[in-house]
Each structure stands twice: as structure tokens, then as C-alpha cells.
Design a protein around this motif. Structure first.
Motif, short mmCIF file in Angstrom:
data_model
loop_
_atom_site.label_atom_id
_atom_site.label_comp_id
_atom_site.label_asym_id
_atom_site.label_seq_id
_atom_site.Cartn_x
_atom_site.Cartn_y
_atom_site.Cartn_z
N SER A 1 49.27 40.39 55.23
CA SER A 1 50.09 41.59 55.38
C SER A 1 50.03 42.43 54.11
O SER A 1 49.87 43.66 54.17
N TYR A 2 50.17 41.79 52.96
CA TYR A 2 50.08 42.51 51.68
C TYR A 2 48.70 43.15 51.52
O TYR A 2 48.57 44.30 51.12
N ALA A 3 47.67 42.36 51.81
CA ALA A 3 46.31 42.86 51.63
C ALA A 3 46.05 44.06 52.53
O ALA A 3 45.49 45.07 52.09
N GLU A 4 46.47 43.96 53.80
CA GLU A 4 46.21 45.05 54.73
C GLU A 4 47.04 46.28 54.37
O GLU A 4 46.56 47.42 54.51
N ALA B 1 45.99 30.63 50.60
CA ALA B 1 47.16 30.28 51.41
C ALA B 1 46.98 28.92 52.07
O ALA B 1 45.92 28.61 52.61
N ARG B 2 48.04 28.10 52.04
CA ARG B 2 47.99 26.76 52.62
C ARG B 2 48.41 26.73 54.07
O ARG B 2 47.82 26.05 54.89
N THR B 3 49.48 27.43 54.38
CA THR B 3 50.06 27.37 55.72
C THR B 3 49.83 28.69 56.45
O THR B 3 49.49 29.71 55.83
N GLU B 4 50.06 28.67 57.75
CA GLU B 4 49.89 29.90 58.53
C GLU B 4 50.87 30.96 58.06
O GLU B 4 50.52 32.14 57.98
N GLY B 5 52.10 30.56 57.73
CA GLY B 5 53.08 31.52 57.26
C GLY B 5 52.66 32.20 55.97
O GLY B 5 52.79 33.42 55.81
N GLU B 6 52.15 31.41 55.02
CA GLU B 6 51.67 32.00 53.77
C GLU B 6 50.49 32.92 54.01
O GLU B 6 50.38 33.99 53.40
N LEU B 7 49.60 32.51 54.93
CA LEU B 7 48.42 33.34 55.22
C LEU B 7 48.82 34.66 55.84
O LEU B 7 48.30 35.72 55.49
N VAL B 8 49.78 34.63 56.77
CA VAL B 8 50.25 35.86 57.41
C VAL B 8 50.84 36.81 56.36
O VAL B 8 50.54 38.01 56.36
N LYS C 1 41.96 43.16 45.60
CA LYS C 1 41.12 41.98 45.38
C LYS C 1 41.97 40.73 45.19
O LYS C 1 41.63 39.65 45.69
N TYR C 2 43.08 40.87 44.49
CA TYR C 2 43.95 39.71 44.27
C TYR C 2 44.72 39.34 45.54
O TYR C 2 44.95 38.16 45.80
N PHE C 3 45.13 40.34 46.32
CA PHE C 3 45.80 40.02 47.58
C PHE C 3 44.84 39.29 48.52
O PHE C 3 45.23 38.36 49.22
N GLU C 4 43.59 39.71 48.54
CA GLU C 4 42.60 39.03 49.37
C GLU C 4 42.36 37.61 48.87
O GLU C 4 42.17 36.69 49.66
N ARG C 5 42.37 37.45 47.57
CA ARG C 5 42.22 36.10 46.99
C ARG C 5 43.43 35.23 47.36
O ARG C 5 43.27 34.04 47.65
N ALA D 1 50.02 32.71 40.29
CA ALA D 1 49.39 33.56 39.28
C ALA D 1 48.64 34.71 39.95
O ALA D 1 48.69 35.86 39.50
N VAL D 2 47.93 34.41 41.04
CA VAL D 2 47.19 35.44 41.76
C VAL D 2 48.15 36.49 42.34
O VAL D 2 47.93 37.69 42.22
N ALA D 3 49.22 36.02 42.97
CA ALA D 3 50.19 36.94 43.56
C ALA D 3 50.87 37.81 42.51
O ALA D 3 51.09 39.01 42.71
N THR D 4 51.21 37.21 41.37
CA THR D 4 51.86 37.97 40.30
C THR D 4 50.92 39.03 39.74
O THR D 4 51.33 40.17 39.51
N MET D 5 49.65 38.67 39.55
CA MET D 5 48.69 39.65 39.05
C MET D 5 48.53 40.81 40.03
O MET D 5 48.47 41.98 39.63
N ALA D 6 48.50 40.49 41.31
CA ALA D 6 48.39 41.55 42.33
C ALA D 6 49.56 42.52 42.23
O ALA D 6 49.39 43.74 42.29
N GLN D 7 50.77 41.98 42.08
CA GLN D 7 51.96 42.83 41.99
C GLN D 7 51.94 43.67 40.72
O GLN D 7 52.32 44.85 40.73
#
Length: 634
Positions: free
Chosen positions: A602-605, A591-598, A582-586, A563-569
Motif C-alpha cells: 500500500s505504501y509503495a503503490e 514482509a513476513r506475513t500477508e498483513g505486513e505485505l499488504v 525503492k525502500y518501500f518496495e524493499r 530500518a528499511v521502513a524508517t529510511m523510506a519515511q
């Protein structure tokens, strides 16, 4: 793992992404190409939306590249990446040999080595003039001497006599402060690894010509070498926008820097990030991917157990799971921990390790989770669910061969356990072995026809194989036999969206939403709300209603990463870049795993970079808006 989520894109292209993929892989398949310019290179899509927003989407896929080429080995990919990076740097920092084409020509840059004497043909009287003497010349004379000094500097640069080239470019700058001269002198400092001087000269060049692409690229390269990734991203992104995303090297540099920044930042975050359960939607979907089994003897609610005992805590944890809320899942996780601390579990010990390992896995504590599941197997080798969960973990951690071995071990214990075939099919689905996956889903159904997700997965796999009629027939049977199960309508709706049958899809999502409210009022699965939001956006560009549905999902499950990712998009599609950030930072927080966090970082930055570019170069905002309506840029 949970059943797969199928998200569609406007074209009638089959897109099916397993739910245990990163949420970013799943959301990325949705991003609309309608009213957008998309420039795809090196596994990244740089999207300019109709609102003039820029963002970057990695293309997922394990079977090869989009152009059909085979996937390279890790070693080959490393070698190619290094070669591409070196080529990028050479092209980005090369000197301007042609003053008339100084901003577009990219002659090769010689790498630093022992200087050779330059064959410079220039009148001696010019060479002997110092700064004071040059300043005493008439303006007309200085203008006449400036290009000659610059050409002499180019020759010295080509001969790798960088100190001499710097001297000549400096004299040219005294005669005429030209952005090309500053940029060329910066190239000399670049060859000598003088990054501060590179930044100083390229900044001077950019002040004289704010859209000087080569100077921006050179400064970005210097920032990169100094570890100032955010500053480098701003310059490379500005360069891309000015050039209409035509320069592949610059766009590749953006992708590389985003990855470098995100990986570096992710490691920092993970070192201090406390373990935390994901959203209740995620936990529920994971738990329901296993068939419900009776509690171990002695843990039934009818048996009174002290909560100060190991078995009492185990009973409390199992009772909490039935509520399916975020708070209840937290209570269950704590109870399973406490049960093993108190001990005296007897025959229930293997089950206790299984459940604690399950929740440690969900919290991202992978090593501890694997240890618990292995202990469960050691105490009771017949507990096939522990093998399956360990296999699922190894699959998520990128070790499919280890996962396959665990499935074999589980089958040795009980070849009639339908969960083995269901989860092994998930492995095959992810590997793209759809025919084998379909056989295992069917085997799971043959052993237990009442487990709805085997039917759903079979339908999705048939769809992925291109057997659309078979897939639709499977879902119609599901709706007949499981007419009160919301998941059937939700997943069927997703396939309908993929076929652009939006009206029918939304009807199915509405049915799923109503059934969720009726059957699980306190623990509603929010995926139908999110899918309806995406469908309305794709169908009618109805941002208002789409946002409203995402808001509703986040009220029910504030931790829902999808839901957070969809709202950001959605916000980014409308050009609401600051709100999207704000939603990308959220999303990074969730994020659960290192891959999801990366991916989330990336989107946030990338979003943060766009804000900085527009603040630093306001004239580029109109350029973005102009690009957004022009179709594909190549």
C-alpha cells in the motif's frame, strides 16, 4: 514474541506498540505531524509533508475508533463498507445539473433500470437536427443551442432514459465541446456499464479542463471497474490534491483502492514467494524472548556427534544459534530440518520438532510450524515451551482465544514456568488488558528475577497505563541491576522520546549502541541506531544524521525491516519520492506475513502513484508545496 517497541510522535502522547505488530503499525506511530498537513478519514491519514509529499497511514488500534465509537463486528463492517462504496460511486459519477457549479455540485445519480419517457421541453427544430445540420449552423446559434441540449440531456438522464440522454449530450458536444457535456455523457455510459466509453469521454473532458475533479473521479471509477487499480489511484489522488483533500469520498476511494490493489498483489506474491527467514535482528529478538535453558542431555558441545546423525545435526543447529548472525540462523534452520530427516533422535525428538517449528514459524510457514509444535506436544506433553510458541503463533495469526487455551494447557503442565506468564502478558498487552498484563509480568519476575525483558515489559505496561512515575522507577532499577544490558537503555530512551526529553533519550541510545558493540560485536542489535535516527528527526529535523544512522543499521543488518521502513519515511518527509519508493518496495520484499505485505505494498503503490501524478499533472506539484505549510486542512 519479542518485547514491545515504543515509538513516539511529537506530542506528549503515550504511544506503545507491541513488537509483534506489523512493522508498519510501529513506524506509522512515529510519523511526525510537525510541518505537515494531516487529513484523517476512514482509518487513513493522508499526509502532505513540508516537502510536498503525499502518503497514507492506516491508524491501528483494536479497542475502537479514534472518536471513541465501538468497533463494529466483521459482518457490520462489511455491510457498512459496501454501503459506503455504493455511496462513493453514486456521488463520484453523478451528473452535472447546474452548469455554473458543474465541478462542485454532486446531484444524486439514479441507478440503471428500465428507461422511462423523458418530459423534455425543447424546440422540435433542434431535436430534428442531425450532426451535419448542427455543424452548418452559425457559431452563435450552436452556442445558444448547446446549453439547451445539455439541459434536455439532464432531464432525460434524470428519467433514466440514458440512450436519449446520450443523444442529447452528443448534440450539445457538437454545438460546443464543453468538458461538462463530456462528463455528463460519461455518466450515462457509466449507468450502462460502458466503461471504455466512460474513459473516452472523461479523458476528453480532462483534456479540456485538466483540473475537472468530477471527470477525474468518474474516470477513476471506470478504471476501478475494469481492474486497472493503478490508473484509478492516479486519478483519485490527483482529484484529492486539486480539491485540497476536502472530498471525503475521493480520499476514501484512494484508501479502498490501495487496499484492493495491495491485497490482490499480495496474494499473487505469496503464491510464488519462497520461504525466507526475517532479519537477524528479528530472529534474535524472538529467540531471546524465551529464557535460555540448558541443552537436552547428550547435545552438549563436549559430546562428539557425527553430523551425519540426527542428534549431530540438532547439536550443530544449537551451536549455530549462539553466533546470532543471519548466516548462522540459516544454518541452524537447515540443521533442524536435516535432524528430523535423519531421525533416530530418541528423547530429543520433541525438542527437534520444537526447534524446527520455531524456524518454520519465523519463515512464515505457519501450517507446517503449527504441525511441528503440535507433534512436539504429542511426544512430550510436559514441554511447556511448545505450548507457548504455538500460542504466540496463534496470537500473530489473529486467534487470541486459541492462544489463551494453549497458555492454560501450559500452566496445567507447569504453573511455575515464568515464560508462560511473560508470554501470556504479551497477549493481554495486545488486547489492551494492561492491569492483567502487569500482574503476569510481575509474576514472571517473581519466578525469575534475572530475565531482563520481564522488567522492561512491566515498565512499558506501567507507562501505557499512565503510571509514568512507576514506569520510570522500574527502568531506573533496571539500569542499576542490568547496567551492562543494552536493551534497558534502548527502551528507556524510547519512553523519554515519547516525553520529548530528546537530549536524555539520545544519551540512552548512545549508551545502548556502545554496549551492543562491546557485548555483541558480530551480531549487534540495530534498534538503538534506528531509534536514535527517529529521535534526531523529531528533535532537530536532522535528516542527514538520521539517514546516516539508518544506513549504518542497514549495513549491519541489511534485512532489518524497521530500518528499511524508517529510511523510506525519512526520504518521503524530504520529498525524495523516487528514492523512498525503492525502500518501500524493499520493505514489501522483507514482509513476513500477508498483513505486513499488504501494508508495505500500500505504501509503495501510494508513493508510485504520487510520482505518476506529478509526471502526468506537473502543475499539481506546486499545489502540494503550497498546501504543506498551511496547517490542518478540513
Amino acid at each position: 514474541m519479542p518485547p514491545p517497541t515504543v515509538l513516539s510522535i511529537p506530542q506528549a502522547t503515550t504511544v506503545s506498540v507491541p513488537a509483534n505488530s506489523s512493522v508498519w503499525d510501529r513506524v506509522s506511530t512515529w510519523v511526525s505531524e510537525n510541518k505537515a498537513v494531516v487529513y484523517t478519514i476512514a482509518g487513513v491519514a493522508v499526509v502532505v509533508t513540508g516537502a510536498g509529499a503525499v502518503y497514507y497511514i492506516r491508524n491501528s488500534g483494536s479497542q475502537g475508533s479514534k472518536d471513541g465509537s465501538l468497533k463494529l463486528s466483521k459482518k457490520e463492517r462489511r455491510k457498512r463498507k459496501q454501503a459506503e462504496k455504493e455511496a462513493d460511486v453514486e456521488k463520484a459519477v453523478s451528473a452535472d445539473q447546474n452548469p455554473a457549479a458543474g465541478q462542485s455540485q454532486t446531484p444524486p445519480v439514479a441507478s440503471p433500470s428500465r428507461p422511462r419517457t423523458a418530459a423534455v421541453e425543447i424546440p422540435d427544430e433542434i431535436l430534428e437536427l442531425d450532426e451535419k445540420a448542427l455543424l452548418e449552423l452559425s457559431e452563435l446559434a450552436r452556442k445558444e443551442y448547446a446549453p439547451k441540449l445539455k439541459e434536455a440531456g439532464n432531464k432525460a438522464y434524470g428519467a433514466k432514459d440514458f440512450p436519449k440522454a446520450i443523444e442529447l449530450y452528443s448534440k450539445a458536444i457538437i454545438c460546443k465541446p464543453d468538458p461538462v457535456y463530456y462528463s455528463n455523457r460519461a455518466a450515462c455510459y457509466n449507468a450502462l456499464n460502458g466503461w471504455d466509453k466512460v474513459i473516452e469521454d472523461t479523458t476528453a473532458a480532462i483534456q479540456l479542463d485538466p483540473e475537472y475533479i468530477k471527470a477525474l473521479n468518474r474516470r477513476a471509477n471506470a478504471y476501478d471497474h475494469m481492474g486497472k487499480y493503478s490508473e484509478a489511484l492516479v486519478d483519485f489522488t490527483a482529484s484529492c490534491i486539486i480539491d485540497g483533500f476536502r472530498n471525503e469520498q475521493s480520499a476514501q476511494a484512494v484508501e479502498r483502492l490501495l487496499k484492493k490493489y495491495a491485497e490482490s498483489r499480495a496474494k499473487e506474491i505469496l503464491e510464488t514467494k519462497p520461504p525466507k527467514l526475517p532479519s537477524s535482528t528479528f530472529v534474535s529478538n524472538y529467540l531471546q524472548s524465551f529464557r535460555l535453558k540448558p541443552r537436552p542431555a547428550g547435545l552438549e558441545d563436549s559430546v562428539e556427534l557425527s553430523e551425519e546423525s540426527g542428534k549431530g545435526q540438532l547439536q550443530l543447529g544449537l551451536r549455530s544459534l549462539e553466533s546470532k548472525t543471519g548466516a548462522a540462523f540459516e544454518q541452524a534452520a537447515a540443521a533442524f530440518d536435516r535432524a528430523l530427516e535423519l531421525g533416530d533422535l530418541g528423547d530429543c525428538a520433541p525438542y527437534a520438532y520444537n526447534m524446527r517449528g520455531t524456524f518454520r514459524c519465523l519463515m512464515g510457514k505457519h501450517e507446517e510450524a503449527l504441525a511441528d509444535l503440535s507433534k512436539s506436544i504429542e511426544l512430550d506433553p510436559t514441554m511447556t515451551q511448545s505450548y507457548i510458541k504455538r500460542a504466540s503463533m496463534n496470537l500473530e495469526l489473529g486467534a487470541p482465544d486459541v492462544a489463551e487455551d494453549d497458555f492454560k494447557k501450559a500452566m496445567d503442565q507447569n504453573p511455575e514456568d515464568p515464560d508462560i506468564y511473560y508470554h501470556r502478558a504479551q497477549l493481554q498487552f495486545i488486547k489492551g488488558e494492561f492491569a492483567d498484563a502487569a500482574k503476569d509480568y510481575q509474576k514472571s519476575i517473581d519466578l525469575d528475577r534475572d530475565f531482563i525483558f520481564s522488567h522492561i515489559q512491566l515498565g512499558v505496561t506501567q507507562y501505557k497505563m499512565g503510571s509514568i512515575a512507576s514506569s520510570m522507577a522500574t527502568f531506573r532499577r533496571c539500569m542499576k541491576n542490568f547496567d551492562k544490558t543494552p536493551d534497558v537503555y534502548n527502551y528507556y530512551g524510547e519512553l523519554l522520546v515519547d516525553q520529548n526529553k530528546f537530549q536524555e533519550a539520545i544519551e540512552k541510545f548512545d549508551t545502548a549502541i556502545e554496549l551492543e558493540k562491546q557485548t555483541k560485536p558480530m551480531s549487534m542489535n540495530v534498534l538503538p541506531l534506528i531509534n536514535k535516527s527517529i529521535a534526531l528527526f523529531q528533535w532537530k529535523q536532522d535528516f542527514k544524521e538520521a539517514e546516516k544512522l539508518c544506513d549504518a543499521a542497514l549495513i549491519i543488518d541489511p534485512e532489518c525491516d524497521i530500518a528499511v521502513a524508517t529510511m523510506a519515511q525519512l526520504l518521503l518527509q524530504q520529498g525524495k519520492v523516487t528514492e523512498a519508493l525503492k525502500y518501500f518496495e524493499r520493505a514489501a520484499e522483507l514482509a513476513r506475513t500477508e498483513g505486513e505485505l499488504v501494508n508495505a505494498l500500500s505504501y509503495a503503490e501510494a508513493t508510485r502513484t504520487q510520482i505518476q501524478v506529478q509526471e502526468k499533472y506537473p502543475q499539481l506539484a506546486s499545489k502540494l508545496a503550497g498546501m504543506s505549510g498551511g496547517g490542518m486542512v478540513r
